[in-house]
Design a protein around this motif. Structure first.
Motif, PDB file in Angstrom:
ATOM      1  N   GLN A 109       0.795  -1.232   0.000  1.00 21.29           N
ATOM      2  CA  GLN A 109       0.000   0.000   0.000  1.00 21.29           C
ATOM      3  C   GLN A 109       0.833   1.291   0.000  1.00 21.29           C
ATOM      4  O   GLN A 109       0.269   2.383   0.021  1.00 21.29           O
ATOM      5  CB  GLN A 109      -0.966   0.063   1.202  1.00 21.29           C
ATOM      6  CG  GLN A 109      -2.114  -0.920   1.138  1.00 21.29           C
ATOM      7  CD  GLN A 109      -1.794  -2.232   1.802  1.00 21.29           C
ATOM      8  OE1 GLN A 109      -1.302  -2.258   2.924  1.00 21.29           O
ATOM      9  NE2 GLN A 109      -2.076  -3.331   1.135  1.00 21.29           N
ATOM     10  N   THR A 110       2.152   1.196   0.015  1.00 24.74           N
ATOM     11  CA  THR A 110       2.996   2.390   0.085  1.00 24.74           C
ATOM     12  C   THR A 110       4.222   2.234  -0.804  1.00 24.74           C
ATOM     13  O   THR A 110       4.799   1.151  -0.895  1.00 24.74           O
ATOM     14  CB  THR A 110       3.462   2.647   1.532  1.00 24.74           C
ATOM     15  OG1 THR A 110       2.323   2.704   2.398  1.00 24.74           O
ATOM     16  CG2 THR A 110       4.214   3.962   1.645  1.00 24.74           C
ATOM     17  N   VAL A 111       4.615   3.338  -1.437  1.00 25.44           N
ATOM     18  CA  VAL A 111       5.801   3.351  -2.286  1.00 25.44           C
ATOM     19  C   VAL A 111       6.674   4.535  -1.894  1.00 25.44           C
ATOM     20  O   VAL A 111       6.173   5.646  -1.711  1.00 25.44           O
ATOM     21  CB  VAL A 111       5.415   3.475  -3.786  1.00 25.44           C
ATOM     22  CG1 VAL A 111       6.668   3.587  -4.651  1.00 25.44           C
ATOM     23  CG2 VAL A 111       4.569   2.282  -4.222  1.00 25.44           C
ATOM     24  N   TRP A 112       7.977   4.282  -1.736  1.00 21.00           N
ATOM     25  CA  TRP A 112       8.940   5.353  -1.465  1.00 21.00           C
ATOM     26  C   TRP A 112       9.758   5.599  -2.724  1.00 21.00           C
ATOM     27  O   TRP A 112      10.388   4.678  -3.249  1.00 21.00           O
ATOM     28  CB  TRP A 112       9.876   4.973  -0.314  1.00 21.00           C
ATOM     29  CG  TRP A 112       9.226   4.990   1.042  1.00 21.00           C
ATOM     30  CD1 TRP A 112       7.896   5.071   1.321  1.00 21.00           C
ATOM     31  CD2 TRP A 112       9.899   4.908   2.298  1.00 21.00           C
ATOM     32  NE1 TRP A 112       7.680   5.057   2.681  1.00 21.00           N
ATOM     33  CE2 TRP A 112       8.888   4.956   3.308  1.00 21.00           C
ATOM     34  CE3 TRP A 112      11.228   4.803   2.679  1.00 21.00           C
ATOM     35  CZ2 TRP A 112       9.188   4.895   4.658  1.00 21.00           C
ATOM     36  CZ3 TRP A 112      11.530   4.737   4.040  1.00 21.00           C
ATOM     37  CH2 TRP A 112      10.533   4.790   5.017  1.00 21.00           C
ATOM     38  N   GLU A 113       9.750   6.845  -3.197  1.00 21.22           N
ATOM     39  CA  GLU A 113      10.560   7.250  -4.353  1.00 21.22           C
ATOM     40  C   GLU A 113      11.653   8.190  -3.853  1.00 21.22           C
ATOM     41  O   GLU A 113      11.357   9.263  -3.327  1.00 21.22           O
ATOM     42  CB  GLU A 113       9.683   7.946  -5.395  1.00 21.22           C
ATOM     43  CG  GLU A 113       8.593   7.059  -5.981  1.00 21.22           C
ATOM     44  CD  GLU A 113       7.785   7.764  -7.047  1.00 21.22           C
ATOM     45  OE1 GLU A 113       8.131   8.933  -7.383  1.00 21.22           O
ATOM     46  OE2 GLU A 113       6.812   7.172  -7.543  1.00 21.22           O
ATOM     47  N   PHE A 114      12.893   7.784  -4.015  1.00 18.27           N
ATOM     48  CA  PHE A 114      14.015   8.533  -3.458  1.00 18.27           C
ATOM     49  C   PHE A 114      14.552   9.571  -4.426  1.00 18.27           C
ATOM     50  O   PHE A 114      14.696   9.324  -5.619  1.00 18.27           O
ATOM     51  CB  PHE A 114      15.141   7.565  -3.070  1.00 18.27           C
ATOM     52  CG  PHE A 114      14.766   6.617  -1.973  1.00 18.27           C
ATOM     53  CD1 PHE A 114      14.876   6.992  -0.645  1.00 18.27           C
ATOM     54  CD2 PHE A 114      14.280   5.353  -2.265  1.00 18.27           C
ATOM     55  CE1 PHE A 114      14.519   6.133   0.378  1.00 18.27           C
ATOM     56  CE2 PHE A 114      13.924   4.466  -1.249  1.00 18.27           C
ATOM     57  CZ  PHE A 114      14.046   4.859   0.071  1.00 18.27           C
ATOM     58  N   ASP A 115      14.854  10.745  -3.883  1.00 22.34           N
ATOM     59  CA  ASP A 115      15.530  11.808  -4.612  1.00 22.34           C
ATOM     60  C   ASP A 115      16.824  12.108  -3.869  1.00 22.34           C
ATOM     61  O   ASP A 115      17.126  11.495  -2.849  1.00 22.34           O
ATOM     62  CB  ASP A 115      14.632  13.046  -4.685  1.00 22.34           C
ATOM     63  CG  ASP A 115      14.959  13.924  -5.874  1.00 22.34           C
ATOM     64  OD1 ASP A 115      16.086  13.808  -6.403  1.00 22.34           O
ATOM     65  OD2 ASP A 115      14.108  14.736  -6.266  1.00 22.34           O
TER      66      ASP A 115
END
Length: 311
Positions: A9-15
């Protein structure tokens, strides 16, 4: 980093300097997370990152926000259930090694003062305008002013005596939110003053009265109380966070021409005419309070005149 780490249910997109946390829509995703949608969290807003075993063959990667960095977590004050925590990422246990890699990457990107409270909010709260229905009234926030409009079916006589309320942001020093899913009651800790007919409340802390002992929320005109189906977490918590963010931003309370914000708002948006049926119902309710001896003749006449003036 430029990578993506997808969990349940969750996605982390790193910058390079932040992580974008996106919450999927679906029946398994808590309504609070669906309401938030996504949140951009700068690494400087974090104090640590943790990795621990989860339930049923999972691992949990959790970023720990610095106190003062996120108005949502500040106003939640530790009352959120684990499933509602926007900083948790649940992954299959077989991805533990990958999760540990990202945990180390985040730790390396933390600010030198990560172990101290943030001086300003670094994570953005949901934006106004916002509104929700509490048990005893409707709360609305336009970015400059919070308004409480009482429901005759739920509001106490104490609130009916003083009438509907409006609070400018520059008149406030803080916000207190007691979860509607808490087990507390009147006089309980850690959130004292909860209403007997609801498990939680949202209370505005006025600068002029911040040293005054807090009474029961259902008798306090600066508070709305929650009940079954009213003031739910996904409605009232983002609202409280938006108000807190505005308060902390130090709104100077000045309109475009230097007049107080409330006066400028009134000039630009004259009060809309109220529904005559609603006014009549409110006058009827005031009459009942008058007959019961809860309003004096003077109080009844004054409040009746105020309501008739809104027609």
């Amino acid at each position: 980093m430029g990578d993506v780490l997808a969990g349940f249910q969750t996605v982390w997109e790193f910058d390079t300097d932040s992580v974008l946390i996106r919450f999927e829509r679906g029946i398994r995703t808590p309504k609070l997370l669906q309401t938030l949608g996504e949140r951009r969290v700068p690494f400087e807003a974090l104090s640590a990152v943790e990795l621990a075993p989860g339930k049923r063959g999972t691992v949990v990667l959790r970023a720990v926000p610095r106190p003062g960095a996120d108005p949502l977590m500040d106003v939640a004050d530790g009352q959120l259930k684990e499933a509602y925590d926007p900083y948790r990422l649940v992954l299959p246990a077989e991805r533990e090694t990958l999760a540990e890699y990202y945990a180390e990457e985040i730790r390396a990107a933390l600010a030198p003062d990560a172990d101290t409270p943030a001086e300003t909010h670094l994570v953005t709260a949901p934006a106004p305008p916002m509104s929700f229905k509490a048990y005893d009234g409707k709360a609305s926030f336009d970015g400059k002013e919070v308004a409480f409009r009482w429901f005759w079916t739920g509001a106490s006589s104490a609130k009916w005596k003083v009438g509907d309320q409006r609070f400018r942001v520059d008149e406030l020093s803080g916000v207190e939110w007691c979860s509607p899913e808490s087990k507390g009651s009147a006089g309980s800790t850690p959130k004292e003053g909860a209403a007997k007919n609801g498990n939680g409340h949202l209370r505005l802390i006025e600068r002029a009265h911040e040293d005054r002992p807090m009474g029961r929320a259902d008798h306090d005109p600066a508070a709305v109380v929650f009940g079954m189906g009213y003031g739910m977490v996904h409605q009232s918590l983002p609202f409280a966070a938006a108000v807190l963010e505005a308060v902390r931003a130090g709104n100077p309370g000045q309109g475009a021409e230097g007049a107080p914000a409330s006066a400028a708002h009134t000039a630009a948006h004259p009060a809309a005419r109220r529904d005559p049926a609603d006014i009549a119902e409110r006058i009827r309710h005031l009459g009942e309070l008058h007959i019961q001896g809860l309003l004096t003749d003077e109080e009844f006449s004054a409040k009746k005149a105020e309501l008739l003036a809104e027609l």
